[in-house]
Design an enzyme around this catalytic site. Structure first.
Site, PDB file in Angstrom:
ATOM      1  N   HIS A 286       0.835  -1.214   0.000  1.00  8.12           N
ATOM      2  CA  HIS A 286       0.000   0.000   0.000  1.00  8.12           C
ATOM      3  C   HIS A 286       0.859   1.249   0.000  1.00  8.12           C
ATOM      4  O   HIS A 286       1.812   1.392   0.763  1.00  8.12           O
ATOM      5  CB  HIS A 286      -1.021  -0.004   1.133  1.00  8.12           C
ATOM      6  CG  HIS A 286      -0.491   0.013   2.536  1.00  8.12           C
ATOM      7  ND1 HIS A 286      -0.144   1.173   3.185  1.00  8.12           N
ATOM      8  CD2 HIS A 286      -0.282  -0.988   3.427  1.00  8.12           C
ATOM      9  CE1 HIS A 286       0.244   0.897   4.414  1.00  8.12           C
ATOM     10  NE2 HIS A 286       0.188  -0.414   4.592  1.00  8.12           N
ATOM     11  N   ASP A 298       6.162   0.695   6.860  1.00  3.59           N
ATOM     12  CA  ASP A 298       4.724   0.510   6.666  1.00  3.59           C
ATOM     13  C   ASP A 298       4.157   1.627   5.789  1.00  3.59           C
ATOM     14  O   ASP A 298       3.753   2.661   6.304  1.00  3.59           O
ATOM     15  CB  ASP A 298       4.039   0.499   8.037  1.00  3.59           C
ATOM     16  CG  ASP A 298       2.559   0.186   7.962  1.00  3.59           C
ATOM     17  OD1 ASP A 298       2.120  -0.419   6.965  1.00  3.59           O
ATOM     18  OD2 ASP A 298       1.835   0.540   8.906  1.00  3.59           O
ATOM     19  N   GLU A 332      -4.934   1.915   2.374  1.00  8.49           N
ATOM     20  CA  GLU A 332      -5.051   0.741   3.254  1.00  8.49           C
ATOM     21  C   GLU A 332      -5.202   1.165   4.699  1.00  8.49           C
ATOM     22  O   GLU A 332      -5.947   0.554   5.464  1.00  8.49           O
ATOM     23  CB  GLU A 332      -3.812  -0.150   3.089  1.00  8.49           C
ATOM     24  CG  GLU A 332      -3.896  -1.478   3.850  1.00  8.49           C
ATOM     25  CD  GLU A 332      -3.384  -1.407   5.280  1.00  8.49           C
ATOM     26  OE1 GLU A 332      -3.614  -2.363   6.044  1.00  8.49           O
ATOM     27  OE2 GLU A 332      -2.755  -0.390   5.652  1.00  8.49           O
ATOM     28  N   GLU A 333      -4.498   2.220   5.099  1.00 10.72           N
ATOM     29  CA  GLU A 333      -4.415   2.564   6.509  1.00 10.72           C
ATOM     30  C   GLU A 333      -5.739   3.022   7.111  1.00 10.72           C
ATOM     31  O   GLU A 333      -6.029   2.699   8.262  1.00 10.72           O
ATOM     32  CB  GLU A 333      -3.349   3.659   6.722  1.00 10.72           C
ATOM     33  CG  GLU A 333      -1.924   3.216   6.464  1.00 10.72           C
ATOM     34  CD  GLU A 333      -1.399   2.212   7.481  1.00 10.72           C
ATOM     35  OE1 GLU A 333      -2.186   1.764   8.348  1.00 10.72           O
ATOM     36  OE2 GLU A 333      -0.217   1.868   7.406  1.00 10.72           O
ATOM     37  N   ASP A 360       3.295  -6.364   3.485  1.00 10.92           N
ATOM     38  CA  ASP A 360       2.855  -5.292   4.375  1.00 10.92           C
ATOM     39  C   ASP A 360       3.176  -5.655   5.818  1.00 10.92           C
ATOM     40  O   ASP A 360       2.332  -5.572   6.711  1.00 10.92           O
ATOM     41  CB  ASP A 360       1.353  -5.035   4.207  1.00 10.92           C
ATOM     42  CG  ASP A 360       0.870  -3.839   5.034  1.00 10.92           C
ATOM     43  OD1 ASP A 360       1.725  -3.029   5.450  1.00 10.92           O
ATOM     44  OD2 ASP A 360      -0.341  -3.729   5.271  1.00 10.92           O
ATOM     45  N   HIS A 430       3.411   2.818  12.711  1.00  9.74           N
ATOM     46  CA  HIS A 430       2.530   3.983  12.886  1.00  9.74           C
ATOM     47  C   HIS A 430       3.129   5.057  13.793  1.00  9.74           C
ATOM     48  O   HIS A 430       2.382   5.862  14.363  1.00  9.74           O
ATOM     49  CB  HIS A 430       1.161   3.563  13.443  1.00  9.74           C
ATOM     50  CG  HIS A 430       0.382   2.659  12.530  1.00  9.74           C
ATOM     51  ND1 HIS A 430      -0.855   2.167  12.878  1.00  9.74           N
ATOM     52  CD2 HIS A 430       0.662   2.158  11.300  1.00  9.74           C
ATOM     53  CE1 HIS A 430      -1.305   1.398  11.892  1.00  9.74           C
ATOM     54  NE2 HIS A 430      -0.394   1.381  10.930  1.00  9.74           N
TER      55      HIS A 430
END
Length: 474
Positions: A286, A298, A332-333, A360, A430
């Site tokens: 992503h 990520d 995606e997130e 991912d 994140h």
């Protein structure tokens, strides 16, 4: 006697021919994988692409200017590879902005202690004056329900259930507590809470708050409350302070804003199959990321590894039998809009996606793959394990694949996810320290080669085999 000799000679020649064929084809697969790994480790492009995505563009939250820059950059880079087709697939995505840096502190009668927080993606703002209230610490939604409205109303709910450290799979540990981040505000809002603070999804004690998506579900607007993550160090400090002073207050302020949806794109590149062009194999990651760091692990890593898969196939002199696509999914997130749209269009066009592979889980050392498929196809995969043994790839298990390829699932196809060593993944996930310098070049390139090798095998043999491919040796 002559007839017997002829029969014997025929059987011997047939056996020798079969033996020769088996060994030539087996050697070809082994050589192909060796070429792929060598090319990735000595002439890879993934690290160069990641450096640009991370350091020249940065965090790529869907709907942002950086996400738009990433779309154009990756499209241009795929066009340079000389693929048969490169295009953008439009998709409407959410646009949420963090706003000014968040502020928070613990307040007692004698002190004010600053703590590290960040707004959770999709949260509302606190308002200009912030939120100040007493704190109720809980571990799960059952405890929240037991306390009820009488004890929760007008309080800040502090979810402090940690990731389970004794689980070897850090993704299982993450799955065991992420519901408090995603649905914590929705549940606390039902009981009249005025805000939510959630322990960061992190196995390490540090000062980085970790963001991530949250949802209000169908909660009425007047029950929606601001939600933020707190670093693990500060979560520990808040919990300890509450044990000695249940009347302390917590203050936090955040100015995030949710806008109307905007148009963005999935980025797609394709090599047309030479024998079975209507059978599709896709590999992807992503393109969007959270905004605190630059999204290197990520999922910048998965994006550039997927791009390099299609380049490494060409570099290795492999002419795909089936159509190979690289798909860089958007959103995606905080919505999965890109994956949903790609699957919708594929179904509309009646495209037969036989295999889809997603990266991912970070750019760490690859260990293997997890597969979502039927027993027949999984047994085929197990037969390929010996080909990966020289590269220390050993993990081949049934399980989940990836969020973006999930919507393509059918009763006959194979979905897979690359599984790197995950022990350090949630140190960065994140958070502001998900940055380029934390990705190791060699580990990233090993992952790209491992993905390319699996794509090569599925291209060569397809799915639902009648018998084992001739490379396999019992």
């Amino acid at each position: 006697m002559n007839n017997l000799n002829k029969t014997t000679k025929f059987l011997v020649l047939t056996t020798l021919s079969l033996f020769f064929t088996l060994n030539i084809i087996g050697q070809t697969d082994e050589t192909a994988l060796k070429t792929i790994y060598k090319s990735s480790l000595t002439n890879g492009k993934s690290y160069e692409w990641l450096e640009h995505l991370s350091n020249k563009i940065g965090g790529r939250l869907s709907g942002s200017k950086n996400a738009e820059l990433a779309v154009q950059y990756t499209k241009n880079e795929l066009e340079k590879l000389g693929l048969d087709k490169v295009w953008l697939q439009p998709v409407m995505v959410p646009k949420w902005e963090r706003g000014e840096k968040e502020m928070a502190y613990i307040e007692t009668e004698v002190s004010i202690t600053k703590v590290n927080i960040c707004a959770l993606g999709g949260s509302i703002a606190t308002g200009e004056n912030g939120v100040t209230a007493q704190v109720i610490e809980v571990n799960d939604f059952n405890e929240l329900a037991t306390l009820g409205k009488a004890k929760i109303k007008d309080k800040i709910v502090f979810y402090n259930r940690p990731m389970q450290a004794d689980l070897i799979s850090t993704f299982n540990a993450y799955g065991g507590c992420v519901n408090q981040r995603y649905a914590g505000a929705m549940e606390a809002g039902k009981y009249g809470a005025v805000g939510v603070i959630v322990r960061s999804m992190n196995l390490r004690d540090d000062d980085y708050p970790h963001t991530g998506s949250m949802s209000y579900g169908d909660l009425p607007v007047n029950q929606r409350i601001p939600s933020a993550a707190i670093s693990t160090n500060d979560a520990n400090a808040l919990s300890a302070a509450l044990k000695t002073n249940k009347n302390l207050k917590f203050y936090f302020k955040q100015s995030c804003v949710q806008f109307d949806d905007v148009q963005s794109y999935n980025v797609i590149g394709e090599i047309k199959g030479s024998e079975f062009p209507n059978e599709y194999i896709i590999v992807g990651g992503h393109l969007d990321s959270w905004d605190l760091g630059d999204g290197a692990h990520d999922d910048g890593a998965g994006v550039v590894q997927s791009m390099d898969v299609i380049r490494l196939l060409k570099e290795s002199g492999i002419t795909p039998k089936r159509t190979i696509r690289v798909v860089l999914f958007m959103n995606e997130e905080n919505g999965l809009r890109g994956a949903t749209e790609y699957a919708r269009v594929a179904k509309e066009k009646n495209e037969n996606h036989i295999f889809a592979l997603e990266s991912d889980a970070g750019g760490f050392t690859p260990r293997g793959f997890s597969f979502a498929t039927n027993d027949t196809n999984f047994n085929q995969v197990l037969g390929w394990k010996s080909l990966f043994k020289p590269y220390l790839i050993h993990y081949f298990e049934k399980g989940g694949s990836g969020a973006d390829v999930g919507p393509l699932a059918s009763s006959t196809n194979v979905l897979a996810g690359l599984r790197p060593d995950s022990q350090r993944y949630f140190d960065h996930h994140h958070a502001a320290n998900d940055t380029f310098e934390h990705v190791n070049k060699r580990e990233l390139e090993l992952g790209a080669a491992t993905m390319t090798s699996l794509v090569y095998l599925y291209d060569n043999y397809g799915v639902n085999p009648i018998s084992k491919p001739s490379t396999l040796k019992d």
